[in-house]
Design an enzyme around this catalytic site. Structure first.
Site, PDB file in Angstrom:
ATOM      1  N   LYS A  90       0.817  -1.222   0.000  1.00  0.00           N
ATOM      2  CA  LYS A  90       0.000   0.000   0.000  1.00  0.00           C
ATOM      3  C   LYS A  90       0.845   1.264   0.000  1.00  0.00           C
ATOM      4  CE  LYS A  90      -4.487  -1.554   1.483  1.00  0.00           C
ATOM      5  NZ  LYS A  90      -5.681  -1.311   2.233  1.00  0.00           N
ATOM      6  N   LYS A 131      -8.521  -9.397  -7.507  1.00  0.00           N
ATOM      7  CA  LYS A 131      -9.764  -9.576  -6.740  1.00  0.00           C
ATOM      8  C   LYS A 131     -10.639  -8.322  -6.833  1.00  0.00           C
ATOM      9  CE  LYS A 131      -9.063  -8.012  -2.048  1.00  0.00           C
ATOM     10  NZ  LYS A 131      -9.543  -8.169  -0.716  1.00  0.00           N
ATOM     11  N   LYS A 139     -13.388  -3.163  -2.809  1.00  0.00           N
ATOM     12  CA  LYS A 139     -14.306  -2.026  -2.631  1.00  0.00           C
ATOM     13  C   LYS A 139     -13.624  -0.686  -2.852  1.00  0.00           C
ATOM     14  CE  LYS A 139     -14.467  -2.959   2.254  1.00  0.00           C
ATOM     15  NZ  LYS A 139     -13.072  -2.814   2.705  1.00  0.00           N
TER      16      LYS A 139
END
Ligand code: ATP
Ligand code: LTN
Length: 334
Positions: free
Chosen positions: A111, A192, A195
């Site tokens: 990240k 994947k 959201k």
């Protein structure tokens, strides 16, 4: 009865992936375990958030949990930031964590790699997660495989604390759902469905309009082979649609393949869209009944009271063992 605890970050509106891989599993657990489900809103501000959108999403997510089948009579629902002990315990645990072990956290490395301003919170994120878990002596922590390393950190911190100060924390175990329910991005089916994805066409949100859902499924990326069978490596798009169909129909992948082996992609996609729209419309009807009712506040007030009591006791015990504050100051907590 074993205590199961988990949270789904309000980093974006919940997706079909979160429902299939996350919430649906929890619904099974609520009958067999003491289940705690919370919104880890403090975790979500480790990256930038719009304050009003965040606040709205926290409430929406709670309503979506309930609309998806989490029964507030069988489980405890709460919001992380409302309980002040999470961040307090996190600080104490930070002081018992090492830079070396934290620097090995894969999610942080991923990240932070593409970001300019990386917050310190993103680095200490797994420690706050350990606090979430250890405050309640959780036995089992359901998460995706990507969070396993964080649960291991929680175990290590618990063991370290226990051996230094005496038995204080239960050692939690990760609970990773069976494979096969990992829903993929509709446009890049090797990734994947997430959201926080920036490509809206690639993800189905639980609050998307039925017509939007249909369009997204009909334009999902597949291949030019025009044969329907399950092969995640060579046919990731079709395999993903087969997974979605099978899970929502509650049948095996083989049964789905048998149903569609002679169909073309258009017919198959329409059938997938039909079942997704049917399930999501049911969920949205329940959501609409809940979202503007007092029910959410009643449930969250209850959740706050219950979890605050448990967390308070644990925090006080920890604080005493570490030597903070005055002796016998438990009266301040009453
Ligand atoms: P973010 O984009 O913020 O990383 P996410 O959508 O990837 O979020 P998480 O918050 O990491 O989701 O996970 C919440 C829960 O949903 C976990 O239990 C995780 O296993 C499950 N989950 C998330 N994405 C999927 C997916 N694509 N398929 C199946 N389960 C998923
Ligand atoms: N990091 C988790 C969310 C999360 C969590 C937790 C899960 C925060 N605290 C405690 C289980 C237990 C995620 O991104 N899925």
């Amino acid at each position: 009865m074993k205590r199961v605890l988990t949270g789904l970050q309000p980093s974006g509106e919940l997706t079909l992936g979160n429902y299939i891989g996350g919430i649906r599993q929890l619904i099974k657990y609520q009958d067999d375990y003491e289940l705690f489900v919370f919104v880890p809103d403090l975790h979500s501000i480790t990256v930038e958030q719009d304050p009003s959108l965040l606040k709205e999403r926290i409430r929406k997510n709670i309503a979506l949990y309930i609309a998806s089948g989490l029964n507030p009579k069988k489980c405890t629902l709460y919001i992380q930031s409302e309980n002040l002990y999470h961040a307090n315990l996190s600080w104490i645990l930070e002081c018992h964590s090492y830079m070396g072990e934290m620097s090995r956290m894969t999610q942080f490395k991923e990240k932070s790699a593409s970001k300019k301003n990386v917050s310190c919170g993103l680095f200490t994120y797994p420690i706050l997660m350990a606090a979430d878990i250890l405050l309640y002596d959780a036995d089992l922590v359901p998460t995706g495989a990507d969070q396993k390393q964080h649960v291991e950190l929680a175990r290590n911190l618990a063991e370290r604390f226990n051996s230094k100060y005496g038995e204080t924390f239960n050692i939690p175990e990760p609970l990773i759902p069976e494979i096969g329910a990992r829903i993929k991005d509709l446009q890049e089916p090797t990734k994947k469905m997430s959201k926080s994805s920036t490509n809206e066409k690639a993800i189905i949100r639980l609050l998307d309009e039925p017509e939007v859902i249909r369009k997204k499924i009909m334009s999902a990326v597949t291949d030019s082979d025009n044969k329907i069978y399950f092969d995640e490596e060579n046919k990731p798009g079709i395999s993903n649609l087969l997974t979605i169909y099978s899970v929502l129909k509650d049948i095996s992948i083989e049964e789905s393949v048998n149903l569609f082996k002679d169909s073309n992609y258009g017919t198959f996609k329409k059938a997938v869209a039909d079942i997704v729209v049917e399930k999501i419309t049911n969920l949205q009807n329940k959501y609409n009944e809940i979202i503007n009712s007092n029910l959410i506040d009643e449930i969250l007030d209850e959740g706050y009271k219950k979890t605050n009591e448990i967390a308070k006791k644990k925090y006080y015990e920890v604080k005493e063992k570490v030597g903070l504050g005055r002796t016998d100051n438990i009266r301040l907590y009453q």
